[in-house]
Design a protein around this motif. Structure first.
Motif, mmCIF file in Angstrom:
data_model
loop_
_atom_site.group_PDB
_atom_site.id
_atom_site.type_symbol
_atom_site.label_atom_id
_atom_site.label_comp_id
_atom_site.label_asym_id
_atom_site.label_seq_id
_atom_site.Cartn_x
_atom_site.Cartn_y
_atom_site.Cartn_z
ATOM 1 N N LEU A 37 -4.251 8.364 7.461
ATOM 2 C CA LEU A 37 -2.848 8.595 7.760
ATOM 3 C C LEU A 37 -2.550 8.079 9.155
ATOM 4 N N GLN A 38 -1.395 7.469 9.306
ATOM 5 C CA GLN A 38 -0.915 7.017 10.610
ATOM 6 C C GLN A 38 0.420 7.711 10.856
ATOM 7 N N ARG A 39 0.475 8.534 11.886
ATOM 8 C CA ARG A 39 1.691 9.280 12.186
ATOM 9 C C ARG A 39 2.807 8.322 12.586
ATOM 10 N N ILE A 40 3.999 8.517 12.000
ATOM 11 C CA ILE A 40 5.175 7.723 12.356
ATOM 12 C C ILE A 40 6.000 8.469 13.389
ATOM 13 N N CYS A 41 6.418 9.699 13.034
ATOM 14 C CA CYS A 41 7.336 10.453 13.883
ATOM 15 C C CYS A 41 7.442 11.876 13.351
ATOM 16 N N PRO A 42 8.100 12.769 14.134
ATOM 17 C CA PRO A 42 8.335 14.122 13.620
ATOM 18 C C PRO A 42 9.168 14.070 12.337
ATOM 19 N N ALA A 43 8.944 15.030 11.467
ATOM 20 C CA ALA A 43 9.641 15.052 10.175
ATOM 21 C C ALA A 43 11.148 15.156 10.322
ATOM 22 N N GLU A 44 11.626 15.738 11.422
ATOM 23 C CA GLU A 44 13.062 15.869 11.620
ATOM 24 C C GLU A 44 13.739 14.523 11.876
ATOM 25 N N ASP A 45 12.987 13.545 12.307
ATOM 26 C CA ASP A 45 13.550 12.240 12.672
ATOM 27 C C ASP A 45 13.501 11.279 11.491
ATOM 28 N N THR A 46 14.319 11.566 10.476
ATOM 29 C CA THR A 46 14.310 10.735 9.270
ATOM 30 C C THR A 46 14.794 9.316 9.557
ATOM 31 N N GLU A 47 15.676 9.152 10.531
ATOM 32 C CA GLU A 47 16.188 7.809 10.845
ATOM 33 C C GLU A 47 15.068 6.910 11.373
ATOM 34 N N GLN A 48 14.232 7.428 12.265
ATOM 35 C CA GLN A 48 13.127 6.630 12.799
ATOM 36 C C GLN A 48 12.130 6.279 11.689
ATOM 37 N N ALA A 49 11.830 7.249 10.820
ATOM 38 C CA ALA A 49 10.913 6.985 9.705
ATOM 39 C C ALA A 49 11.497 5.927 8.771
ATOM 40 N N ALA A 50 12.789 6.025 8.480
ATOM 41 C CA ALA A 50 13.439 5.052 7.593
ATOM 42 C C ALA A 50 13.418 3.648 8.201
ATOM 43 N N VAL A 104 4.416 7.054 2.036
ATOM 44 C CA VAL A 104 4.666 7.832 3.244
ATOM 45 C C VAL A 104 4.438 9.292 2.868
ATOM 46 N N VAL A 105 3.779 10.011 3.774
ATOM 47 C CA VAL A 105 3.370 11.382 3.492
ATOM 48 C C VAL A 105 4.049 12.346 4.455
ATOM 49 N N PHE A 106 4.589 13.419 3.913
ATOM 50 C CA PHE A 106 5.147 14.534 4.677
ATOM 51 C C PHE A 106 4.014 15.531 4.810
ATOM 52 N N TRP A 160 -2.476 4.748 4.429
ATOM 53 C CA TRP A 160 -3.174 3.479 4.236
ATOM 54 C C TRP A 160 -4.246 3.732 3.202
ATOM 55 N N GLY A 161 -4.247 2.956 2.128
ATOM 56 C CA GLY A 161 -4.998 3.273 0.937
ATOM 57 C C GLY A 161 -6.364 2.669 0.784
ATOM 58 N N GLU A 162 -7.128 2.503 1.857
ATOM 59 C CA GLU A 162 -8.475 1.967 1.676
ATOM 60 C C GLU A 162 -9.250 2.808 0.671
ATOM 61 N N GLY A 163 -9.145 4.125 0.779
ATOM 62 C CA GLY A 163 -9.854 5.013 -0.127
ATOM 63 C C GLY A 163 -9.325 4.952 -1.541
ATOM 64 N N LEU A 164 -8.075 4.583 -1.698
ATOM 65 C CA LEU A 164 -7.498 4.482 -3.024
ATOM 66 C C LEU A 164 -8.057 3.287 -3.784
ATOM 67 N N ARG A 165 -8.608 2.323 -3.051
ATOM 68 C CA ARG A 165 -9.218 1.151 -3.682
ATOM 69 C C ARG A 165 -10.738 1.267 -3.712
ATOM 70 N N GLY A 166 -11.277 2.444 -3.382
ATOM 71 C CA GLY A 166 -12.712 2.657 -3.413
ATOM 72 C C GLY A 166 -13.437 2.104 -2.205
ATOM 73 N N GLU A 167 -12.715 1.843 -1.121
ATOM 74 C CA GLU A 167 -13.336 1.247 0.062
ATOM 75 C C GLU A 167 -13.469 2.239 1.210
ATOM 76 N N GLY A 168 -13.421 3.528 0.943
ATOM 77 C CA GLY A 168 -13.501 4.529 1.991
ATOM 78 C C GLY A 168 -12.416 5.562 1.818
#
Length: 142
Positions: free
Chosen positions: A110-123, A80-82, A98-106
């Motif tokens: 990043l897929q946005r979850i929620c605002p950074a202030e909303d730690t409960e929703q992210a958790a 998860v990225v801030f 999502w790590g497609e590029g980390l495996r050499g496949e592109g």
């Protein structure tokens, strides 16, 4: 930001943006840890990455003599990225990496979850992903 006052009438300085951002990162890390997940934090130049892992899953050494084929399984992980919030310029959000590029496949995406202030929703989102829990729908009243 408002200044706080101590009982003796002295004022405290307003919290810096860096301190507020650090508090958001620490807040998610602490919330996930309290839910039994393991979190490793890495700072990059433009973002902070948290590697979140199921800590309740036995490590590979625990499987070696009991489950053939699962000797290398050490639990699910999700990064998860801030990072900057594309929906709110000048603000931050939590994103799944999502790590497609980390495996050499592109390129990594990043897929946005929620605002950074909303730690409960992210958790909650990360816990569902890593524990393979389905989203809870409305309960039946019948």
């Amino acid at each position: 930001m408002t200044e706080g006052r101590h009982a003796q009438g002295t004022t405290t300085r307003p919290r810096s943006q860096g301190e507020q951002l650090t508090d958001m990162i620490n807040g998610l890390r602490d919330t996930l840890t309290a839910r039994g997940l393991t979190v490793n934090q890495r700072r990059q130049r433009n973002y902070v990455l948290l590697e979140v892992r199921q800590s309740a899953v036995p490590m590979a050494v625990d499987y070696q003599h009991r489950l053939d084929g699962f000797a290398n399984f050490a639990g699910l992980t999700q990064d998860v990225v801030f990072y900057a919030d594309p929906e709110r310029p000048g603000c931050y959000a939590w994103h799944l990496l999502w790590g497609e590029g980390l495996r050499g496949e592109g390129e990594p995406s990043l897929q946005r979850i929620c605002p950074a202030e909303d730690t409960e929703q992210a958790a909650q989102m990360l816990e569902r992903l890593l524990r393979l829990q389905p989203e809870r729908g409305p309960t039946s009243t019948s």
